[in-house]
Design a protein around this motif. Structure first.
Motif, PDB file in Angstrom:
ATOM      1  N   ALA A   1       0.847  -1.202   0.000  1.00 52.06           N
ATOM      2  CA  ALA A   1       0.000   0.000   0.000  1.00 52.06           C
ATOM      3  C   ALA A   1       0.879   1.249   0.000  1.00 52.06           C
ATOM      4  O   ALA A   1       0.613   2.216  -0.728  1.00 52.06           O
ATOM      5  CB  ALA A   1      -0.919  -0.015   1.219  1.00 52.06           C
ATOM      6  N   ASN A   2       1.953   1.217   0.795  1.00 49.65           N
ATOM      7  CA  ASN A   2       2.859   2.365   0.822  1.00 49.65           C
ATOM      8  C   ASN A   2       3.550   2.545  -0.521  1.00 49.65           C
ATOM      9  O   ASN A   2       3.774   3.670  -0.967  1.00 49.65           O
ATOM     10  CB  ASN A   2       3.908   2.196   1.921  1.00 49.65           C
ATOM     11  CG  ASN A   2       3.300   2.338   3.310  1.00 49.65           C
ATOM     12  OD1 ASN A   2       2.269   2.991   3.475  1.00 49.65           O
ATOM     13  ND2 ASN A   2       3.920   1.714   4.291  1.00 49.65           N
ATOM     14  N   ALA A   3       3.882   1.411  -1.166  1.00 50.41           N
ATOM     15  CA  ALA A   3       4.515   1.507  -2.482  1.00 50.41           C
ATOM     16  C   ALA A   3       3.582   2.185  -3.472  1.00 50.41           C
ATOM     17  O   ALA A   3       4.008   3.022  -4.275  1.00 50.41           O
ATOM     18  CB  ALA A   3       4.920   0.119  -2.981  1.00 50.41           C
ATOM     19  N   VAL A   4       2.292   1.854  -3.375  1.00 52.30           N
ATOM     20  CA  VAL A   4       1.317   2.496  -4.272  1.00 52.30           C
ATOM     21  C   VAL A   4       1.262   3.994  -3.991  1.00 52.30           C
ATOM     22  O   VAL A   4       1.280   4.823  -4.917  1.00 52.30           O
ATOM     23  CB  VAL A   4      -0.079   1.850  -4.110  1.00 52.30           C
ATOM     24  CG1 VAL A   4      -1.131   2.658  -4.844  1.00 52.30           C
ATOM     25  CG2 VAL A   4      -0.046   0.411  -4.610  1.00 52.30           C
ATOM     26  N   ALA A   5       1.246   4.352  -2.693  1.00 59.42           N
ATOM     27  CA  ALA A   5       1.226   5.773  -2.341  1.00 59.42           C
ATOM     28  C   ALA A   5       2.466   6.475  -2.899  1.00 59.42           C
ATOM     29  O   ALA A   5       2.387   7.587  -3.433  1.00 59.42           O
ATOM     30  CB  ALA A   5       1.168   5.937  -0.823  1.00 59.42           C
ATOM     31  N   VAL A   6       3.608   5.794  -2.782  1.00 61.92           N
ATOM     32  CA  VAL A   6       4.852   6.360  -3.302  1.00 61.92           C
ATOM     33  C   VAL A   6       4.741   6.559  -4.811  1.00 61.92           C
ATOM     34  O   VAL A   6       5.084   7.618  -5.352  1.00 61.92           O
ATOM     35  CB  VAL A   6       6.049   5.438  -2.957  1.00 61.92           C
ATOM     36  CG1 VAL A   6       7.281   5.835  -3.746  1.00 61.92           C
ATOM     37  CG2 VAL A   6       6.343   5.478  -1.456  1.00 61.92           C
ATOM     38  N   LEU A   7       4.200   5.553  -5.496  1.00 62.02           N
ATOM     39  CA  LEU A   7       4.095   5.633  -6.953  1.00 62.02           C
ATOM     40  C   LEU A   7       3.143   6.745  -7.388  1.00 62.02           C
ATOM     41  O   LEU A   7       3.359   7.402  -8.399  1.00 62.02           O
ATOM     42  CB  LEU A   7       3.643   4.294  -7.544  1.00 62.02           C
ATOM     43  CG  LEU A   7       4.643   3.147  -7.378  1.00 62.02           C
ATOM     44  CD1 LEU A   7       4.117   1.878  -8.012  1.00 62.02           C
ATOM     45  CD2 LEU A   7       5.992   3.512  -7.973  1.00 62.02           C
ATOM     46  N   LEU A   8       2.083   6.949  -6.567  1.00 55.03           N
ATOM     47  CA  LEU A   8       1.138   8.008  -6.913  1.00 55.03           C
ATOM     48  C   LEU A   8       1.784   9.395  -6.840  1.00 55.03           C
ATOM     49  O   LEU A   8       1.296  10.345  -7.446  1.00 55.03           O
ATOM     50  CB  LEU A   8      -0.081   7.950  -5.980  1.00 55.03           C
ATOM     51  CG  LEU A   8      -1.033   6.781  -6.250  1.00 55.03           C
ATOM     52  CD1 LEU A   8      -2.167   6.771  -5.226  1.00 55.03           C
ATOM     53  CD2 LEU A   8      -1.612   6.879  -7.661  1.00 55.03           C
ATOM     54  N   SER A   9       2.876   9.493  -6.084  1.00 55.38           N
ATOM     55  CA  SER A   9       3.514  10.809  -5.954  1.00 55.38           C
ATOM     56  C   SER A   9       4.491  11.097  -7.095  1.00 55.38           C
ATOM     57  O   SER A   9       5.038  12.190  -7.176  1.00 55.38           O
ATOM     58  CB  SER A   9       4.244  10.905  -4.611  1.00 55.38           C
ATOM     59  OG  SER A   9       5.374  10.066  -4.613  1.00 55.38           O
ATOM     60  N   VAL A  10       4.686  10.115  -7.977  1.00 60.39           N
ATOM     61  CA  VAL A  10       5.660  10.291  -9.068  1.00 60.39           C
ATOM     62  C   VAL A  10       5.398  11.551  -9.904  1.00 60.39           C
ATOM     63  O   VAL A  10       6.338  12.287 -10.203  1.00 60.39           O
ATOM     64  CB  VAL A  10       5.724   9.030  -9.956  1.00 60.39           C
ATOM     65  CG1 VAL A  10       6.448   9.307 -11.260  1.00 60.39           C
ATOM     66  CG2 VAL A  10       6.425   7.903  -9.204  1.00 60.39           C
TER      67      VAL A  10
END
Lengths: 278, 277
Positions: free
Chosen positions: A58-67
């Motif tokens: 879930a955190n990885a997805v959040a990180v990716l959304l900030s790209v």
């Protein structure tokens, strides 16, 4: 041929061979002392039920959304520098400075500034705002960590975009200006379309960077916490292999991370080869 | 037309304000660290924002000896120097072979080296540790040097191959006709010719090695490098900020010096690497 041997040997022994070995380990119940047994997809199935793994993903997805933020900010700054903003030489060299500091140095400084009795809260208190435990609060820990990551790497992005901007034709920008185009129209219709290959390239390398180079910052700032609020896949791998003593499980998470980065790398190669064909 | 130009200049001038603030924010943390490193603990308690009025070197002395930063510093210097030199030698040899020599599977081997870019240390963490244990390389400087070389190598090989490909082939042919062995050609011709690229690589690799935490955390559990030492210091001296920040200053100093001396080279090296992929 002999000249190539040291390079090939190093890459094979430390990276390529371990990749296959790691996959083999991920299919076993190995611990640090016991080679364990073959358990097939057991570790992968266990991951699906593991709250740590779930929050890491879930955190990885959040990180990716900030790209997009990580790509847009350097692009806008680079265009402004390219357009001749006053003080551009100074900006160019200073923006780059945080990017060469170790994430340990950056994390250490920010952990002092952002701690509950740190400088930021002291400033806020002066302004009559009560402080926030920026890194100790699960709602703010990840966004703050990402903001620090963005701040410490945007200079690199500015450099990449500046290199790309040097290929944008001056004549086209000038012609658009003579046609009476406003500044934002020139940006939107001339400069940004010309930058498309650089935007794609920057997006891919930023994404790979976010998935594989935030360890130091997280290690120093939050240790993956509070709880699992800042545990990302690369951090979970490290914790599972060391502190949790579950190397086979760590190897399985590694394979998941590898899958994610290889898809991105495949995209990168496709972008690069397509741009070469143009 | 001049009206639009004027408006654009005004817009750029306005944009310069937040951009200037951002630039200051880039310098503030290191200023914060340096400034507080010169304060006593009481000074810091009394006024954490102000300038250090009566600068003291006590923190540096304490951090250097009592917090063992001298030891960690030495470990980092050995690992970084060793890895940077090894990287220069190995990537220059590989670049020479890939760019100037003809042998079977040349392209395939180049692809193998580049493909390892897709395998960061996190992806092979467990087997990498086992390999290090099996080779008795854990807690040794040579182990850390080899690990750094393996993980930072592909980019260096790529750069050297690209650089040597741009050189005229006649140089090697001429040397070979003179009867020089390949090793001599490499040592007397390719290594000196490659110096501009090798120096850039040395600087970039120094940054990567010195700043690394994950690999040194894995390999050097007993003999800490500076970055591992600093992150441990953070927990130990959380109530002695000036002492802690002096540690940060010591750890960042070599990089800041490199940045001041070689800013142009660093910038161009990264730009070249970025654009060429």
């Amino acid at each position: 041929m002999l000249f190539l041997l040291p390079a090939i040997l190093l890459v094979l022994v430390f990276r390529i061979f371990p990749l296959f070995w790691g996959f083999a380990i991920s299919l076993t119940s190995a611990t640090s002392t016991d080679p364990g047994q073959f358990i097939g997809a057991g570790n992968y199935l266990r991951a699906l039920d593991d709250p740590n793994f779930r929050s890491a993903m879930a955190n990885a997805v959040a990180v990716l959304l900030s790209v997009p933020i990580f790509v847009t900010i350097p692009m806008l700054l680079a265009i402004l520098i390219h357009q001749g903003v006053p003080g551009r030489t100074f900006f160019r060299s200073v923006y780059f400075f945080p990017a060469i500091l170790s994430s340990v140095i950056i994390g250490s400084i920010f952990s002092v500034v952002l701690s509950f009795n740190g400088n930021l809260n002291a400033l806020l208190n002066l302004a009559g705002i009560s402080g926030v435990d920026w890194l100790g609060h699960s709602a703010t820990a990840l966004p703050v960590t990402l903001a620090i990551q963005c701040w410490s790497t945007f200079g690199m992005g500015v450099l990449i975009f500046l290199a790309g901007l040097s290929t944008v034709s001056k004549e086209m920008v000038e012609a658009a200006r003579l046609d009476g185009a406003k500044m934002w129209q020139i940006w939107w219709h001339v400069i940004i379309p010309e930058l498309r290959p650089i935007i794609e390239f920057s997006t891919v390398i930023t994404t790979i960077g976010l998935l594989t180079s935030m360890f130091g910052l997280i290690y120093v700032l939050t240790g993956g916490g509070p709880g699992t609020a800042t545990t990302v896949p690369e951090y979970l791998i490290w914790a599972a292999q060391g502190r949790l003593n579950r190397p086979a499980y760590a190897a399985a998470v590694s394979m998941v991370l590898f899958l994610m980065t290889s898809i991105l790398a495949w995209l990168q190669i496709r972008i690069l080869s397509r741009n070469a064909n143009i | 037309m001049s009206g639009a130009g004027k408006r654009q200049r005004l817009a750029l001038r306005i944009a310069a304000v937040p951009m200037g603030l951002l630039a200051l924010s880039c310098l503030y943390p290191i200023f914060f660290a340096i400034n507080n490193a010169f304060k006593t603990r009481d000074d810091y308690m009394r006024d954490r924002f102000g300038l250090a009025t009566q600068p003291t070197f006590d923190n540096f002395v304490q951090a250097w000896s009592r917090a063992h930063l001298n030891e960690y510093f030495l470990n980092s210097v050995i690992a970084t120097l060793g890895a940077v030199i090894l990287l220069m030698v190995v990537s220059s040899m590989a670049g020479f072979a890939l760019a100037s020599l003809r042998f079977p599977y040349r392209r395939f081997l180049f692809a193998v080296i580049l493909s390892s870019l897709m395998i960061p240390v996190q992806v092979v963490l467990v087997p990498f540790m086992r390999t290090m244990l099996a080779l008795n390389l854990v807690n040794t400087h040579i182990g850390l040097i080899l690990s750094y070389t393996a993980f930072f190598l592909p980019f260096s090989v790529y750069m050297m191959t690209a650089f040597y490909s741009g050189l005229p082939r006649e140089l090697i042919e001429a040397a070979r006709i003179d009867g020089a062995k390949l090793l001599q050609v490499w040592w007397h011709v390719m290594l000196p010719l490659g110096m501009p690229a090798l120096v850039t690589l040395a600087i970039l690799n120094t940054l990567s090695c010195w700043n690394d935490i994950l690999i040194s955390l894995l390999v050097m559990q007993k003999h800490r490098t500076l970055m591992v030492g600093i992150s441990a210091l953070k927990g130990q001296y959380s109530d002695q900020i000036p002492l802690f920040t002096s540690g940060i200053v010591i750890a960042a100093a070599p990089i800041v010096v490199l940045y001041i001396l070689f800013q142009r080279r660093i910038v161009s090296g990264i730009a070249v690497g970025a654009v060429k992929g």
